[in-house]
Design a protein around this motif. Structure first.
Motif, PDB file in Angstrom:
ATOM      1  N   VAL A 105      63.434 -16.997   8.613  1.00 47.47           N
ATOM      2  CA  VAL A 105      63.328 -17.030  10.329  1.00 47.47           C
ATOM      3  C   VAL A 105      62.600 -18.755  10.708  1.00 47.47           C
ATOM      4  CG1 VAL A 105      63.200 -15.100   9.901  1.00 47.47           C
ATOM      5  CG2 VAL A 105      61.069 -16.382  10.811  1.00 47.47           C
ATOM      6  N   GLY A 106      62.528 -19.041  11.968  1.00 51.94           N
ATOM      7  CA  GLY A 106      62.039 -20.416  12.615  1.00 51.94           C
ATOM      8  C   GLY A 106      60.817 -20.074  12.988  1.00 51.94           C
ATOM      9  N   ALA A 129      59.911 -11.701  12.798  1.00 54.34           N
ATOM     10  CA  ALA A 129      60.454 -11.481  11.496  1.00 54.34           C
ATOM     11  C   ALA A 129      58.876  -9.967  11.956  1.00 54.34           C
ATOM     12  CB  ALA A 129      59.871 -11.916  10.217  1.00 54.34           C
ATOM     13  N   ALA A 130      58.962  -8.543  11.922  1.00 56.97           N
ATOM     14  CA  ALA A 130      59.236  -7.139  12.431  1.00 56.97           C
ATOM     15  C   ALA A 130      59.431  -6.663  10.711  1.00 56.97           C
ATOM     16  CB  ALA A 130      59.135  -7.014  12.917  1.00 56.97           C
ATOM     17  N   LEU A 159      64.660  -8.707  12.390  1.00 55.90           N
ATOM     18  CA  LEU A 159      64.550  -9.958  12.660  1.00 55.90           C
ATOM     19  C   LEU A 159      64.667  -9.820  13.980  1.00 55.90           C
ATOM     20  CD1 LEU A 159      66.365 -11.714   9.891  1.00 55.90           C
ATOM     21  CD2 LEU A 159      63.432 -11.304   9.911  1.00 55.90           C
ATOM     22  N   LEU A 160      64.604 -10.621  14.766  1.00 60.35           N
ATOM     23  CA  LEU A 160      64.725 -10.686  16.337  1.00 60.35           C
ATOM     24  C   LEU A 160      64.543 -12.560  16.589  1.00 60.35           C
ATOM     25  CD1 LEU A 160      65.523  -9.654  19.106  1.00 60.35           C
ATOM     26  CD2 LEU A 160      62.792 -10.252  20.204  1.00 60.35           C
ATOM     27  N   LEU A 161      66.229 -13.368  16.629  1.00 57.02           N
ATOM     28  CA  LEU A 161      66.366 -14.679  16.367  1.00 57.02           C
ATOM     29  C   LEU A 161      67.109 -15.462  18.023  1.00 57.02           C
ATOM     30  CD1 LEU A 161      68.479 -14.708  13.436  1.00 57.02           C
ATOM     31  CD2 LEU A 161      66.169 -14.454  13.443  1.00 57.02           C
ATOM     32  N   ALA A 162      66.195 -16.644  17.909  1.00 56.46           N
ATOM     33  CA  ALA A 162      66.639 -17.085  18.141  1.00 56.46           C
ATOM     34  C   ALA A 162      67.697 -17.623  18.934  1.00 56.46           C
ATOM     35  CB  ALA A 162      65.875 -18.611  19.104  1.00 56.46           C
ATOM     36  N   THR A 163      68.825 -17.287  18.009  1.00 50.64           N
ATOM     37  CA  THR A 163      69.646 -18.211  18.453  1.00 50.64           C
ATOM     38  C   THR A 163      71.366 -17.439  18.829  1.00 50.64           C
ATOM     39  OG1 THR A 163      71.905 -19.298  16.804  1.00 50.64           O
ATOM     40  CG2 THR A 163      70.582 -16.876  16.075  1.00 50.64           C
ATOM     41  N   SER A 164      72.108 -17.544  19.247  1.00 51.20           N
ATOM     42  CA  SER A 164      73.311 -17.111  20.136  1.00 51.20           C
ATOM     43  C   SER A 164      74.984 -17.700  19.618  1.00 51.20           C
ATOM     44  CB  SER A 164      73.324 -17.211  21.081  1.00 51.20           C
ATOM     45  OG  SER A 164      72.483 -16.909  22.025  1.00 51.20           O
ATOM     46  N   ASP A 165      74.403 -18.500  18.247  1.00 43.52           N
ATOM     47  CA  ASP A 165      75.948 -19.259  17.389  1.00 43.52           C
ATOM     48  C   ASP A 165      75.959 -17.950  16.162  1.00 43.52           C
ATOM     49  OD1 ASP A 165      77.209 -20.994  16.528  1.00 43.52           O
ATOM     50  OD2 ASP A 165      76.926 -20.842  14.829  1.00 43.52           O
TER      51      ASP A 165
END
Length: 298
Positions: A208-209, A214-215, A224-230
């Motif tokens: 992850v960035g 990450a939890a 994972l909670l990711l910032a991407t919307s792609d």
């Protein structure tokens, strides 16, 4: 209006000797006219060495060239009554820098207008404050961090997910179960299971960035909670997680069941903490029912 009362320097010196703080009296030229024993102890000088010397001897060397301007700048338009409390840095005779809390006041004496400075060494106070800040940081960290993996815990994850659903339109959610953890614990022992979980935590953290989270949210459950919307980027991240887990040095080869989704794909009714988790959980259990070691999109 009557003139302010004038104090005799000898009487003022006697009063200073009874004060619990380091005290110096400075005239308008910046010369120390009085000092008590506490001032001598604080700065490492005899009182006789202080009296008659410029106040600049007690400030750091780098400040001395422009200290007279700083000193006179404390009192605009000449000498007016003041009562300032500041945290400043002094310098001991041996060159040590001293964190000080200093209170400045003005007094009229028979020898003219003087500045009275009361100084207190706050080294211990700052150490205590720093220790308290560190304890608070550690408490926050422990309250939001999983102790085994070092990842965020369920509390931190659910709060970040809630905020993300309320305040951001984009982002992605990934839920992951480690396959076969019970078998590892039963056959190799819980220490081996803990090593596997720690390895999965490292794999997630490395996938992850800086804007992602990450939890570990349960025994063998991660998120994972990711910032991407792609969508493409999300699938690449999931593939990277699967590859990182499979490369862990454990037997049998570790695998995971994964459910993932873009938060933008949630319906308005699903855009709640429970709604998002239920939909991602449904995708996760589709992967588990299919035999594990795979991912499904919600």
């Amino acid at each position: 209006m009557s003139a302010p009362p004038q104090h005799d320097l000898d009487a003022l010196g006697h009063a200073l000797s009874a004060m619990p703080d380091a005290m110096v009296v400075v005239d308008r030229a910046g010369v120390i006219r009085l000092a008590n024993a506490h001032a001598g102890d604080l700065f490492g000088y005899a009182v006789s060495e202080l009296v008659g010397s410029p106040i600049e001897m007690l400030v750091p060397e780098r400040v001395r060239p422009f200290h007279p301007e700083l000193r006179t700048g404390h009192v605009p338009h000449g000498y007016q009554p003041l009562n300032h409390e500041n945290q400043v840095t002094g310098q001991h005779r041996d060159g040590r820098l001293l964190p000080l809390e200093i209170t400045l006041s003005h007094v009229e004496t028979t020898a003219g207008s003087m500045r009275v400075a009361a100084a207190r060494d706050v080294t211990e106070k700052r150490e205590v404050e720093a220790a308290l800040r560190e304890a608070e940081r550690r408490y926050r960290q422990l309250s939001e961090q999983d102790p085994l993996t070092g990842l965020s815990n369920r509390r931190r994850f659910t709060e970040e997910l809630r905020v993300g659903l309320e305040e951001r339109a984009g982002g992605a959610l990934v839920l992951l179960d480690v396959d076969g953890l019970k078998q590892v614990n039963d056959t190799l022992g819980h220490h081996a299971g803990d090593l596997l979980l720690s390895g999965v935590g490292d794999a997630l953290a490395g996938s992850v960035g800086p804007d992602d989270l990450a939890a570990r949210i349960g025994g063998d459950e991660f998120a994972l909670l990711l910032a991407t919307s792609d969508a493409g980027e999300l699938e690449r991240c999931v593939a990277s997680v699967e590859a990182s887990i499979a490369s862990l040095p454990a037997e049998p080869t570790p695998t995971a069941s994964i459910g993932y989704l873009l938060l933008a794909d949630l319906t308005s009714a699903e855009r709640t903490l429970a709604g998002a988790l239920i939909r991602a959980d449904d995708a996760l259990y589709r992967a588990k029912r299919a035999g594990g070691a795979r991912s499904c999109r919600g």
